[in-house]
Design an enzyme around this catalytic site. Structure first.
Site, PDB file in Angstrom:
ATOM      1  CG  HIS A 204      -5.398  -2.916   0.327  1.00 36.98           C
ATOM      2  ND1 HIS A 204      -4.875  -2.280  -0.669  1.00 36.98           N
ATOM      3  CD2 HIS A 204      -4.905  -2.087   1.395  1.00 36.98           C
ATOM      4  CE1 HIS A 204      -4.015  -1.243  -0.506  1.00 36.98           C
ATOM      5  NE2 HIS A 204      -4.007  -1.296   0.842  1.00 36.98           N
TER       6      HIS A 204
ATOM      7  CB  SER B 299      -0.953   0.039   1.183  1.00 39.33           C
ATOM      8  OG  SER B 299      -1.953   0.833   1.113  1.00 39.33           O
TER       9      SER B 299
ATOM     10  CG  ASP C 283      -6.075  -4.210  -3.593  1.00 42.44           C
ATOM     11  OD1 ASP C 283      -6.335  -3.374  -2.778  1.00 42.44           O
ATOM     12  OD2 ASP C 283      -4.663  -4.976  -3.768  1.00 42.44           O
TER      13      ASP C 283
END
Length: 307
Positions: free
Chosen positions: A283, A116, A256
């Site tokens: 995610h 991320s 995601d």
């Protein structure tokens, strides 16, 4: 989806000190000459290392040391609640990463995985072309925050109407701590952040740490995934991606919040790139499809080292 495999314990913990700043780190496995370790950059900005601890599986599975750390402002590293927006920029975290790599003696040989926000930071590290960077893995990361916000709001439009109405009402009132708003956000999270429900303890611990000190997340991101008004609001690395020359693996989940559109510039603009989508994940494929994730990552690292 996920497995019952326990999280690896650390073989070594320590801190890197720079003046009044301390960065806490842990190493799983042993640093060995000739075997480049994997350094893991957690997300947020404002998370802690806990939720990416599954990646320490690589140490047990391959004998490669894995380094986790809490970025400044988070977890066991120095908290800085009085620092303003001018302080909280990517450069702060690049300087921190450089200091960590130097202190541990791995600046001349390391693999990097960023999840991320960590992937955004990893890309910023890679465009500088550090001599010791062997490979980059970008996991669930956007190439620009405008892409991120646009895609988050597109996914949000598919939520049930009553959930959308709750989000809109509380955002208008700026009542982001209201239980009804938090419950509505959780509907999005259960679809697009972590589809293992209830969340594993390491994910729960990460969200609890973020709630305990919101400084970094609020300052750099903003109040929610949908309202990015912090110092990262205009961030983009798209026009610099051709400067990344190391082998790069780009991964994400089919569900995601870092959608295909978010990650597309990495795939299109990095010369030596591989792409994989985990079909059952959102995610956190390192949790949601843990064994498949580790197998893919281990294979990629071995491929790079064999060159």
């Amino acid at each position: 989806m996920t497995t019952s495999r326990t999280l690896a314990t650390a073989d070594h913990e320590g801190t890197v000190r720079r003046g009044d700043l301390a960065t806490w780190y842990r190493i799983t496995g042993e640093l060995r000459p000739g075997v480049a370790p994997l350094v893991v950059l957690h997300g947020g900005p404002g998370c802690v290392h806990d939720y990416v601890l599954t990646i320490a599986d690589i140490a047990a599975d391959t004998g490669r040391a894995v380094i986790h750390y809490d970025q400044l402002g988070n977890g066991r590293s120095t908290h800085l609640p009085d620092r303003g927006p001018d302080f909280w920029t990517p450069q702060v975290f690049l300087d921190e990463l450089d200091a960590l790599l130097a202190e541990l003696g791995v600046a001349d040989g390391h693999h990097l995985l960023g999840q991320s926000w960590g992937g955004m930071l990893g890309a910023e590290h890679a465009v500088r072309r550090p001599a010791g960077l062997r490979s980059l893995t970008i996991a669930d990361s956007p190439a620009s925050m405008r892409l991120w916000v646009a895609e988050a709001n597109r996914l949000r439009a598919d939520l049930p109407p009553d959930v959308q109405a709750t989000l809109v009402a509380h955002e208008a009132a700026q009542t982001y701590d209201d239980p009804a708003y938090l419950a509505a956000v959780q509907v999005f999270y259960d679809r697009h952040v972590c589809r293992v429900v209830p969340n594993p303890p390491e994910v729960v611990a990460t969200f609890a740490a973020m709630a305990a000190d919101t400084t970094v997340y609020l300052t750099m991101n903003g109040p929610t995934e949908f309202h990015v008004i912090g110092t990262l609001r205009d961030w983009s690395i798209i026009d610099r991606l051709d400067q990344i020359t190391v082998p790069t693996l780009v991964v994400s989940g089919a569900h995601d919040e870092a959608t295909a559109a978010c990650v597309a510039p990495f795939v299109e603009r990095i010369a030596d790139v591989r792409r994989h989508v985990f079909p059952e994940s959102s995610h956190m494929p390192h949790i949601e499809e843990r064994e498949a994730f580790m197998a893919l990552l281990a294979g990629f690292l071995a491929e790079v080292d064999a060159r």
